[in-house]
Design a protein around this motif. Sequence first.
Motif, short mmCIF file in Angstrom:
data_model
loop_
_atom_site.label_atom_id
_atom_site.label_comp_id
_atom_site.label_asym_id
_atom_site.label_seq_id
_atom_site.Cartn_x
_atom_site.Cartn_y
_atom_site.Cartn_z
N GLN A 188 43.59 46.03 40.78
CA GLN A 188 44.33 45.45 39.66
C GLN A 188 43.43 44.67 38.69
O GLN A 188 43.93 44.16 37.70
CB GLN A 188 45.46 44.54 40.17
N SER A 189 42.16 44.61 38.97
CA SER A 189 41.25 43.85 38.10
C SER A 189 40.41 44.83 37.29
O SER A 189 39.95 45.83 37.82
CB SER A 189 40.34 42.95 38.94
N GLY A 190 40.19 44.50 36.05
CA GLY A 190 39.45 45.39 35.18
C GLY A 190 37.98 45.06 35.09
O GLY A 190 37.28 45.58 34.23
N TRP A 191 37.51 44.17 35.94
CA TRP A 191 36.09 43.85 35.94
C TRP A 191 35.56 44.08 37.35
O TRP A 191 36.31 44.41 38.26
CB TRP A 191 35.86 42.40 35.47
N ASP A 192 34.25 43.90 37.50
CA ASP A 192 33.56 44.27 38.73
C ASP A 192 33.74 43.15 39.76
O ASP A 192 33.05 42.13 39.68
CB ASP A 192 32.07 44.46 38.38
N THR A 193 34.64 43.34 40.71
CA THR A 193 34.90 42.24 41.64
C THR A 193 33.95 42.24 42.82
O THR A 193 33.84 41.23 43.51
CB THR A 193 36.36 42.25 42.15
N GLY A 235 50.52 46.63 37.06
CA GLY A 235 49.35 45.79 37.25
C GLY A 235 49.43 44.87 38.46
O GLY A 235 48.67 43.89 38.54
N HIS A 236 50.32 45.17 39.38
CA HIS A 236 50.49 44.34 40.57
C HIS A 236 50.24 45.14 41.84
O HIS A 236 50.40 46.35 41.87
CB HIS A 236 51.93 43.81 40.64
#
Lengths: 435, 435, 435, 435
Positions: free
Chosen positions: B303-308, C276-277
């Motif tokens: 659900q995150s659009g960056w590099d976690t 998005g969840h």
Amino acid sequence: MSTGFFDGISKVTYEGPESSNPLAYRHYNPDEVVMGKRMEDHLRFAVAYWHSFAWEGGDPFGGQTFERPWYPQDDMGRARIKADVAFEMFDILNVPFFCWHDADLRPEQGNFADNLATLEEITDYLGQMMETSKTKLLWGTANMFSHRRWMSGASTNPDPDVFAFAAATVKGCLDATHKLGGQNYVLWGGREGYETLLNTDLGQELDHMGRFLSMVVDYKHKIGFKGAILVEPKPQEPSKHQYDYDAATCIGFLRKYGLEGEVKLNLEQGHAILAGHSFEHEIAVAAAEGMLGSIDMNRNDYQSGWDTDQFPNNVPEVAVAYYHILKAGGLGLGGTNFDAKLRRQSLDAEDLIAGHVGGMDICARGLKAAAAMLEDGGLEDALKERYSGWKTSSAKDLLNSDLASIQAKVLSEGINPAPKSGRQEILENYVNRFV
Amino acid sequence: MSTGFFDGISKVTYEGPESSNPLAYRHYNPDEVVMGKRMEDHLRFAVAYWHSFAWEGGDPFGGQTFERPWYPQDDMGRARIKADVAFEMFDILNVPFFCWHDADLRPEQGNFADNLATLEEITDYLGQMMETSKTKLLWGTANMFSHRRWMSGASTNPDPDVFAFAAATVKGCLDATHKLGGQNYVLWGGREGYETLLNTDLGQELDHMGRFLSMVVDYKHKIGFKGAILVEPKPQEPSKHQYDYDAATCIGFLRKYGLEGEVKLNLEQGHAILAGHSFEHEIAVAAAEGMLGSIDMNRNDYQSGWDTDQFPNNVPEVAVAYYHILKAGGLGLGGTNFDAKLRRQSLDAEDLIAGHVGGMDICARGLKAAAAMLEDGGLEDALKERYSGWKTSSAKDLLNSDLASIQAKVLSEGINPAPKSGRQEILENYVNRFV
Amino acid sequence: MSTGFFDGISKVTYEGPESSNPLAYRHYNPDEVVMGKRMEDHLRFAVAYWHSFAWEGGDPFGGQTFERPWYPQDDMGRARIKADVAFEMFDILNVPFFCWHDADLRPEQGNFADNLATLEEITDYLGQMMETSKTKLLWGTANMFSHRRWMSGASTNPDPDVFAFAAATVKGCLDATHKLGGQNYVLWGGREGYETLLNTDLGQELDHMGRFLSMVVDYKHKIGFKGAILVEPKPQEPSKHQYDYDAATCIGFLRKYGLEGEVKLNLEQGHAILAGHSFEHEIAVAAAEGMLGSIDMNRNDYQSGWDTDQFPNNVPEVAVAYYHILKAGGLGLGGTNFDAKLRRQSLDAEDLIAGHVGGMDICARGLKAAAAMLEDGGLEDALKERYSGWKTSSAKDLLNSDLASIQAKVLSEGINPAPKSGRQEILENYVNRFV
Amino acid sequence: MSTGFFDGISKVTYEGPESSNPLAYRHYNPDEVVMGKRMEDHLRFAVAYWHSFAWEGGDPFGGQTFERPWYPQDDMGRARIKADVAFEMFDILNVPFFCWHDADLRPEQGNFADNLATLEEITDYLGQMMETSKTKLLWGTANMFSHRRWMSGASTNPDPDVFAFAAATVKGCLDATHKLGGQNYVLWGGREGYETLLNTDLGQELDHMGRFLSMVVDYKHKIGFKGAILVEPKPQEPSKHQYDYDAATCIGFLRKYGLEGEVKLNLEQGHAILAGHSFEHEIAVAAAEGMLGSIDMNRNDYQSGWDTDQFPNNVPEVAVAYYHILKAGGLGLGGTNFDAKLRRQSLDAEDLIAGHVGGMDICARGLKAAAAMLEDGGLEDALKERYSGWKTSSAKDLLNSDLASIQAKVLSEGINPAPKSGRQEILENYVNRFV
Ligand SMILES: [Co+2]
Ligand SMILES: [Co+2]
Ligand SMILES: [Co+2]
Ligand SMILES: [Co+2]
Ligand SMILES: [Co+2]
Ligand SMILES: [Co+2]
Ligand SMILES: [Co+2]
Ligand SMILES: [Co+2]
């Protein structure tokens, strides 16, 4: 003799920016000269037969919403009515081009022989109409994704019989395109990909796709077709993964199979967005390789994760796209196709005309803005200045050097570069002076 | 002599699946033989120096959360303490490998000569510790993205001096990697891309990047470095667009510059996801080209659009990844690196150990499941059956034929293929028997 | 008397984890007791009539792929054959529940009177079959999105006649659900939203939707329907924006119109992802408000931006979902519906059975893992410990205080909190001991 | 006396659309009257202190790129220089407002007492400058996300001491805002959310957040602060999930805790996009509830999954946003804040000015286009026509009826609605006449 479908709608003409006539061109003026060329010759607009005439308004959660005299589309007689209406619309819009899939023109017959015979019949009919129409064929293509036989791919199908059916189909479509004077031939591999890697031999499928495309190129030369062969990137949908993911992936594929000199790209704005790119990115990638063929100027909704195929409506975005196209020398034999469908609730003949009129006007504004920027030269000057260091002979020597020599030089000269502003906001503001 | 940082934490050992000890391996048993090879030799785990020891817990909205004896990281003395702690952790975890960027090991000095001298100093120190440690160097790399000099790219910088600084830096890092017996050398081009096309000459930048990579390959041969040169794809972040977008894009790039026989890929699960792919897709693409080098087995939050950069925690996903790796012959000189950082709130030394232990156990379970599937053969049998048509001589003839001949054959034989089930759910259920 | 559709497929029974029979349950054992309750009573599986029997395999780029004895679906006789096959499948799977839309059961008639009469006819027929079947009705619902009359919404349509048609339709479907002993009634507003704000009065449409839902609740009470009224969130598709975006949005809507005590949520994993969840997020949000009604346990592909409605296949994900469900007291009158369709290439009757068997087994494994975690108590203990500060009386006083008093206290006591580890990796490792 | 930071840059003035001066307003003409009000009074532009003066150019992969006379930001003397430069910029830009977090203005002190004292000191200093400046305070806010104490939330922290520290901090910031005549007070809960549900009691945290916000409202009334309290939605980043997800979620939250009459929303374009919405959607949602407070007019890159906070640069998008704002009666006490940062490579003072000038001009064009559309009335007329059916008494009766009566009416009258075109393309073309 009119079909009556567009009754009450006159030919769309240029009335200038002050016009409030919803069915007039306010910016698209075919004979207006931009950078030494008529707008019509720059933009080379094409109507897509499928979305405009064959799509019935369905989506994954609902069926047909449109009602058209040529429905149901299961009959050659009604296929002719559809063609009549199509050419009436081309005339109303004054578009120079159209595009088709075989499956748009006449009903699928369920077997190859009848598919071929009816394709010949209907394209002969189109040919007759083209004799008295200004509208030419920008490109033809084969629909190898709708019928259930294609469900697991066409050239990449695990069943060789499907590969054969696909090859036979493309030959038929390329012949018909050639017969009608088509200027390009496009392949979009909607089902050339996979739903799951669990049942897929990706390497073998790519080899088959490469071989298939080589045959298409060979056949083009054999029959003397002078148009370009184009592939159209799209990352997914209907497939989970489509092999022609984006411009860079297609170019890599073409190079692997030795086709980089033979095949170019048909780029679609909406597909760029689905692949995580801006449209200008895809154009710049193709242009840097000399592989820009043609464009499908239809946008994707930024909040939707599927291919919405909407008419363009954002001038700043379109302007930047045409900027990169003009920089690359223009569209050549390609054109600006609207692979765009009406919204499902836009039921009327007037909506169909309005969608195209609006799209064409947006493109005309974008083109003029792009040309103005190129003529003003502000972006090119900034680029030249930013990369000016690479014009020096020492910079050129650097590229011909090696790591050890460079390290020695950095040490001996104490090279310690100082960053310079990238000036992004200033350049964005510059663009906004023109759009 | 211990630094005390891990006080109270013993060496992590294999205790079996029933153990509830949070700091024991429940599945990773280095000497257990899987498909004829020790697990340690299959998985070849590596700890990433940067995330584990150099990252301080900051994110775009907040600063340091971790408190470590080697902070602030601006001093060579504390760089040695950091190295001491690192090797203590390698020992506690019993990992066979680690990886570094130059900037992880010692503070940036602000000029090349001092950067080089301190890199030599600290890698000499690492070398001493490696003499008594089992932990080897999987790969080294240069951080050419953090310091402000790299803000507009390294090899793709508009300023030739930055290109030179980058070349000098890579030479230093490759020398150090070679000195320490590193088995690979990686390039991740975090800033090799653009923020805006408005200020970017994409074609020229790609040419420079191709030339740079060729120099790296030449230098590797010159010094007799036997390891592989790897590039690591990522679509974006920090750049808006990174040239090494995904596996297919990298492969196309390498082929264009004639490097497809010299350079392989280091694939990261999280980057696959950011590029719109599954991890197994990226592995399958690389494997089909013989370019699978090594992996960074750290996941991205969906659900995150960056590099976690999170430790892996989903066995079914990891199992399918190792399945494709085993099918491709394993990791070779590559390994399973954790380019994974603790969550910012995981403050304790115990968290650092637990993150690695959990990740290693997940990988061990995935590897064993993958091996069991390969040994059972169910997926390979299904694949063979699905593509069996292509084994016939008539199918092979098809690939050597041409469109006209194929169309004639389809017409004369009335070829009309009938679809067969793709059996996706059955195959997915099959996989779930093993994971 | 069998329809023959499932010829050669026996009743699916529990054979245990070691079974390699693809059409056996390996984990789902209805009578096995988990936390004091039979698995069947925990999970309350339901088959969705629409995807299993009414969907023909089409997608936006292709038509029907399935071939079924009850096609074409335009005839009441074949609607009965479809029902016969459905109950054969319920029997083969031994599922306790099923669910329907009116439009799944019998063909749309084009006018309300005939729609109602044929719905009564076919639900009488279902009622007869239910007399000898164990399978009960989990919920009924009205399809108010497929026919063209709904293209601009049902209760939110600009045309009051559509609102009326919708109200009449829901009355008919709620009556039929009540007649068949349905345990819930669901509303999914696929077209209650907009394509463009340019033609939409969002405030008025929401008021109409609120009023409509109030009428449904009133009517439920009037007829003595004891089941729950549920709304199903989804962010978009087919609409660009759907008003029932996600759990939080639905709850806010219900509270605005005073319905928070009357209506609960039917949550779908795939819709969570599109919004998005994570699925557990949506469950936790609903549970925190006491509004968890029922679930649609079908996943979305993480790389696809549309609703793929696939059978679940990832145990770790499913386990965390059931963990939150069990914590909230279980599904009550709700159930685990599979709003899941076969992949379009999965043509065979066996695929239809296998999809359900695999999904049910995944859920059974997830449920058992969730129960084991709850019984072990590790997560709850960690939670209790983390929030233990709030159990003190001074913390409770804080919540009843005011900013000025608190500031005074912080100043006088020098309150300066020290962060404690969030232990995320340790907790994730803990979960992986159970899944 | 000038700090010299902007040496060579004059006051930015309106020069009209034909100007090619990069540091002139081409569209923003403060005194120009639009719909009966000065542009300055419509737009109420504000500069964000944090991005313009406190952000140093770092990102997750790199550190500081900017070099400013007030760095390092650890000293009250340099905090004053920063304030001097800020007011010089406000003067150059001629902006009516600015906004701050406490942490932007002066260094974090590590304890509450010193944080409060230095905040008072620096806001006194600002107050002195405001006496001779036209620039007022649009809003103040507390940064409760950057320091490590906030890593697990502020009002939603598991540790009551952090709740107390947060309450004390907000009191200080609200007092300072009041002292400086601030027109609003904003809360953005960047860490009010979670990284993992595994360690989170979502229901309890929401209750605490509700209670906290009630205290803020109470305190506002106590001190006679007349400005609005605003919360700013954002779906995630830095948190995996942020409780104030989007406008609808915030409104539902406010209604639950009885705050819907006390608190309004500060909406940011970029956050709308990250939440899967268009900006106009968020505005329309807030406006429909009377909860539109203020806007942060900074865009997100459509291809980036994190908060890029860029200056607006797309007139068509901005125009539609202001259209909904004007329809809702304008911004009232709110304003148009630029929560926008320069790109990391935009190093120069000129870039900082240019970013704001470009953004202000885009907004001015958007406002004028929006006003022209409202004055022309085409969209409102189309809306009135589309919903005209609801003006009839029979339609109003319908809303006061019940399902049974409506069904009877549909049956007796044979109601069978015919779809009408939604005219989306025509409306989009209409908008393009104005932008
Ligand atoms: Co498309
Ligand atoms: Co297209
Ligand atoms: Co990463
Ligand atoms: Co990596
Ligand atoms: Co769904
Ligand atoms: Co559902
Ligand atoms: Co933001
Ligand atoms: Co903001």
